[in-house]
Scaffold this motif. Structure first.
Motif, PDB file in Angstrom:
ATOM      1  N   ILE A  70       3.144 -24.373 -52.722  1.00  0.00           N
ATOM      2  CA  ILE A  70       2.434 -24.472 -51.436  1.00  0.00           C
ATOM      3  C   ILE A  70       2.261 -23.090 -50.810  1.00  0.00           C
ATOM      4  O   ILE A  70       3.138 -22.240 -50.910  1.00  0.00           O
ATOM      5  N   LEU A  71       1.098 -22.886 -50.223  1.00  0.00           N
ATOM      6  CA  LEU A  71       0.795 -21.609 -49.568  1.00  0.00           C
ATOM      7  C   LEU A  71       1.330 -21.666 -48.135  1.00  0.00           C
ATOM      8  O   LEU A  71       0.977 -22.564 -47.375  1.00  0.00           O
ATOM      9  N   THR A  72       2.169 -20.693 -47.772  1.00  0.00           N
ATOM     10  CA  THR A  72       2.755 -20.720 -46.425  1.00  0.00           C
ATOM     11  C   THR A  72       2.241 -19.547 -45.595  1.00  0.00           C
ATOM     12  O   THR A  72       2.154 -18.422 -46.087  1.00  0.00           O
ATOM     13  N   ARG A  80      -4.129 -18.964 -55.632  1.00  0.00           N
ATOM     14  CA  ARG A  80      -5.055 -19.414 -54.586  1.00  0.00           C
ATOM     15  C   ARG A  80      -6.381 -19.843 -55.188  1.00  0.00           C
ATOM     16  O   ARG A  80      -7.103 -20.633 -54.602  1.00  0.00           O
ATOM     17  N   TYR A 106      -4.231 -24.844 -39.765  1.00  0.00           N
ATOM     18  CA  TYR A 106      -4.041 -24.496 -41.179  1.00  0.00           C
ATOM     19  C   TYR A 106      -4.686 -25.471 -42.158  1.00  0.00           C
ATOM     20  O   TYR A 106      -4.663 -25.243 -43.363  1.00  0.00           O
ATOM     21  N   PRO A 152       2.914 -24.839 -43.503  1.00  0.00           N
ATOM     22  CA  PRO A 152       1.592 -25.085 -42.900  1.00  0.00           C
ATOM     23  C   PRO A 152       1.488 -26.461 -42.243  1.00  0.00           C
ATOM     24  O   PRO A 152       0.452 -26.777 -41.681  1.00  0.00           O
ATOM     25  N   GLY A 209     -10.065 -20.538 -46.557  1.00  0.00           N
ATOM     26  CA  GLY A 209      -9.657 -21.407 -47.670  1.00  0.00           C
ATOM     27  C   GLY A 209     -10.829 -21.799 -48.549  1.00  0.00           C
ATOM     28  O   GLY A 209     -11.978 -21.424 -48.303  1.00  0.00           O
ATOM     29  N   ASN A 255      -3.653 -26.539 -48.635  1.00  0.00           N
ATOM     30  CA  ASN A 255      -2.482 -25.678 -48.758  1.00  0.00           C
ATOM     31  C   ASN A 255      -1.639 -25.882 -50.015  1.00  0.00           C
ATOM     32  O   ASN A 255      -0.865 -25.006 -50.375  1.00  0.00           O
TER      33      ASN A 255
END
Lengths: 438, 438
Positions: free
Chosen positions: A182-184, A155, A128, A101, B129, A134
Motif C-alpha cells: 500500500i502507498l502511504t 506505482r 487520498y 491513506p 494517481g 492506494n
C-alpha cells in the motif's frame, strides 16, 4: 451446492489460521475438495454481516498473520500481512513520518486485509482516494488453494490485466487476501479544523465548491450534519457542547485541512471563513485553536452513531448520491414519515456519501414499510449507490440490482463462477442467492 | 480460431463507427458471430502497437463518438464519450475551472477512451494517481455486442465487484470502452517550477523524500534526467539552453508545485531549495521566475524523446523499478555496452518510472543482443515492471512473464476467455499467443 456439516456442537469451526499463506492455502484446498463453506474474517467490524457465518461455514480468521513485511521510506510503500490491525499500522508509520491513506472509526480492531477486501472508505477518502487508488499489490489465496502473487510494490505497472482490483471490495468472495502492498502519504505537520453553520443545503454545496477551489490541496475533510443530528449529539453524548452556541442552525459543516505549513494553512482557512461569511455562504463559524478544540469538534461528528444508538431504535442507510441531491431524500423521507420517526442526516459530503438514519423509540414494521423499498428506489432512480462504503455482505446482497445493471450483476456471477466454482468463499454474501446458487 | 478475411484489396477495413454505442454493439455482434478480429482504436498514439491491426482485423475507431455528455461543477465529475480528444476535454474543463487528472505529450490526438483502455500514466500521476483512482465509471461494449453499463458518477459505491477496473488498462482486449465518467480536480492558480542539480543518484532519492515531506500537498511533479540526457538535449533541441550553465552536473531534477496560493507556494519552494543546498543534497538550483522560464525548463524534459530520435537509432524501455534501484540498471547497462552505445536515462522519478534509452548511430543486432533479454531479466529480478505506462500491446505481449507470475497470467487468460471466448478483441495483443490461441 455446498455441503452442510452436521452434528457439531457449535455451528462454526474457528481456525486460528497460524501464520502463513501455506496454511490458508491448505485450508482452502481441503474445504474446496469437500465443498465446505469458508468465511474469511478480519477484525469483524463490518456493518452488513459480511464476516460472520450464516450456517456452518468454517471461519478463517487472519488475525495471527500480523507482521509488517517491509517499508520503503523513499517511496512510502508499506507491505504487510493481512491481519495487521489498522491502528498498529498507523502507529508503525507514525514513527517513520507517514500515515495510512485511510482512517476509520473501527481502526482499533479492523484489519488491513478486511479493509482491502471491503474497500473501506472512511475519513480520508476525499484527500487520498479509495483503496483502488492506494493498494499497489496483493497476495490472495484462491478458493482452490492456489496462491496468487500480485504483490507488486510499484506505482506504475501496465503489464496485463490489473487483477488485484477484483479482490478489492469483493468482500472475500473471490479469494482470501493474505498480504497487502500500500502507498502511504507522508505525515504533514499542520492540521486545522473549522466548524461552520449554513442556513440551507444549497449553501453547504456551494461552500464545498469554494473549499475545493480556495483550500485546494490542503482540504482533507468536508463533513456535514443537520440540525437533527446536532440536537441528538448535544442530548446524548457526554461532554459535547455546541461550538456555535448562539443559535441552532439548519446545517453544520466540518472542514479539515492538512498541510505542511502551519501559519500559511491557518491563514488560508481563516481567509476562507471570512470570505464565506461575507458572501453569505455561512452564517457562523469557528476555527479550532488547538488540538483539544479540534478533537472536540470531531467528537460531535464521530459520536453520531453512538448518539443514535442511545436515542432508541435506528434504521441506518449508507448512500452515495450526487452531491446536489443528497438532501432531497432526507426531506422526502421526513415528509413521508411525519411525526412517526426522526430523520437524522450526516455524512461525508465531499464524497457524496450520506449516512441517513431513521430514529424511533423502538423498531416498528409500520415505520420500516414506509422507509423500504422507498429509500432504495429513490436512490436507484437518482443513479446513486445503496451502499457507498459498507458493502453488501449478507444484509444487502439481494438489493444489488438497485445500484447495478442486470448485465453487470450477471458478469459478477460469471467472475465468481470462474474464481470459485464450488462457491465455498463467503457463501450467501454479496451476490443474490438466485445467481450464487442457481 | 479467428477467421481470416480474404481477397480484400486492403487488408484492413475501416469502419467510421458512427456515433452510438448501438453501432459499436452491432459491429461487435456481427464480427463475433463470424469470428472476425476487431481492433479498437482511439487516437492511435500508443507505443507498443496495441491499436494497429496485425493481419486483417476490422478497425473500430471511436473518433466520431466525441461528445461531452455532462459535467457536474459541484463534484467535478465529467462524463464523456470515449472518442473525445484529451486536449479538447482539457480545454472544456479549463473554462469551468477544472483540469484533467492526467496529462500526456500526446494530448493533441490521444482519446480518453484510449487513455482509459491503456491506463495511460503521464505527468500528473504523482499528484492525482492513476486512472484506476480517477475513473468513476465506464460504459463498455463486450465482444458479443452486449452493452455493459457501469457508468456511475459516484466517488463511493461498494455494491458488488468493481468490474470497471477490468477494462482500465486491458488495451481493448476485454471490451470496447464507449463512455467514461471521470473525477476532475479543480484548477489551482499557482504553478512553480524548479530545476536542480545533484552530484549523485542517492542525493536525487533523498531529495525526493524531502520534497514529499516539505512540499507535501503542493508537489505535482518530480522528474529526473542524467548528464547524458542533458547533453543530448543541449545538442539536439533547438532553442534549449542549460538553466544551470556554470557546470555540467551528473543529475538534474525538475520539481513542479501546484497550489492555491502563489506567494506561500513560492516561498515554500524557495525555502526548500535553500534547505537542500545547505544540506548538500543539491549542488545548484534555480526557480523559474515566469511562465516562459517554467516552460523552457519543461521543454528540456519533454524534448528528450525528440532529441533521441535526432541523435540516431534508439532502443527504448519504459520500466518501473523501486526508486532506490532505478539508477543501478543504468550503470550496469553502461558497463555492459562500453563505447558501443550511449545510455540515456530520464523519467518520472517520483513514480519510480525510468525511461531507459540506448542510443547508437544505427540499429545493430549486436547491441540489441547485449540489451535484451538482460534489461527484462534485471527488471524481473528486482520485482520491477517491464512496462510501467506503455502497456504490452503487440510488441511486448510475450514478455509478460518477466513481470507477472504464471498463475496471474493464467487467470488473465481465463478472464479473457470468459469475456471474449472467440478472442475477436484486439487479437495477438497483451497476452502471449500460447495462451490466447491455445
Amino acid at each position: 451446492m455446498l455441503n452442510r456439516m452436521k452434528m457439531l456442537s457449535w455451528p462454526q469451526i474457528w481456525i486460528g489460521c497460524g501464520s502463513t499463506k501455506v496454511q490458508v492455502s491448505q485450508i482452502l484446498k481441503y474445504c474446496n475438495s469437500r465443498c465446505l463453506g469458508v468465511v474469511p474474517q478480519g477484525g469483524n467490524t463490518g456493518l452488513v454481516g459480511g464476516s460472520v457465518p450464516v450456517f456452518d461455514e468454517v471461519i478463517v480468521n487472519l488475525g495471527s498473520m500480523n507482521k509488517v513485511i517491509s517499508f520503503d521510506e523513499v517511496s512510502g510503500i508499506l507491505v504487510s500481512e493481512a491481519g495487521c490491525i489498522l491502528e498498529s499500522l498507523v502507529n508503525f508509520l507514525d514513527n517513520k513520518g507517514f500515515i495510512m491513506p485511510l482512517d476509520l472509526g473501527a481502526k482499533g480492531s479492523c484489519q488491513i486485509g478486511g479493509n482491502v477486501s471491503t474497500n473501506a472508505g472512511g475519513l480520508r477518502l476525499l484527500r487520498y482516494g479509495s483503496l483502488h487508488a492506494n493498494v499497489l499489490g496483493l497476495e490472495a489465496v484462491l478458493a482452490n488453494g492456489d496462491v496468487l502473487d500480485m504483490l507488486g510494490t510499484l506505482r506504475k505497472d501496465n503489464t496485463g490485466y490489473d487483477l488485484k482490483h477484483l479482490f478489492i471490495g469483493s468482500e472475500g468472495s473471490l479469494g482470501i487476501v493474505t498480504k497487502v502492498s500500500i502507498l502511504t502519504p507522508p505525515k504533514l505537520s499542520s492540521v486545522n479544523v473549522a466548524f461552520l453553520a449554513c442556513t440551507d443545503y444549497l449553501s453547504c454545496q456551494k461552500l464545498f465548491l469554494e473549499a475545493r477551489r480556495k483550500l485546494g490541496e490542503v482540504l482533507s475533510a468536508f463533513e456535514f450534519l443537520d440540525e437533527q443530528a446536532m440536537d441528538l449529539a448535544l442530548n446524548h453524548l457526554e461532554g459535547v457542547r455546541n461550538p456555535l452556541p448562539t443559535a441552532l442552525h439548519k446545517f453544520y459543516v466540518l472542514i479539515e485541512t492538512t498541510g505542511s505549513d502551519e501559519q500559511s494553512d491557518k491563514e488560508k482557512l481563516e481567509a476562507f471563513l471570512v470570505h464565506s461569511l461575507e458572501g453569505g455562504l455561512i452564517s457562523d463559524g469557528v476555527v479550532a485553536q488547538d488540538i483539544q478544540q479540534a478533537s472536540s469538534v470531531w467528537n460531535i461528528r464521530e459520536g453520531l452513531p453512538e448518539a443514535l444508538m442511545k436515542a432508541g431504535a435506528v434504521y441506518k442507510y449508507d448512500l452515495s448520491i450526487p452531491v446536489e441531491k443528497i438532501y432531497d431524500i432526507v426531506e422526502e423521507m421526513r415528509n413521508k414519515l411525519g411525526h412517526s420517526a426522526r430523520v437524522v442526516a450526516y455524512g461525508h459530503l465531499g464524497d457524496g456519501n450520506l449516512h441517513l438514519n431513521i430514529s424511533c423509540p423502538q423498531y416498528d414494521d409500520a415505520v420500516l414499510a414506509q422507509i423500504e423499498p422507498f429509500v432504495y428506489e429513490w436512490t436507484s432512480k437518482n443513479r446513486g449507490s445503496i451502499s457507498a462504503e459498507h458493502g453488501l455482505g449478507l444484509m444487502k446482497a439481494e438489493k444489488i440490482f438497485y445500484s447495478k445493471s442486470p448485465a453487470a450483476v450477471q458478469l459478477m456471477a460469471s467472475v465468481k463462477n470462474l474464481l470459485d466454482p464450488n462457491h465455498i468463499l463467503n457463501p450467501y454474501k454479496v451476490l443474490p442467492q438466485s445467481l450464487s446458487f442457481p
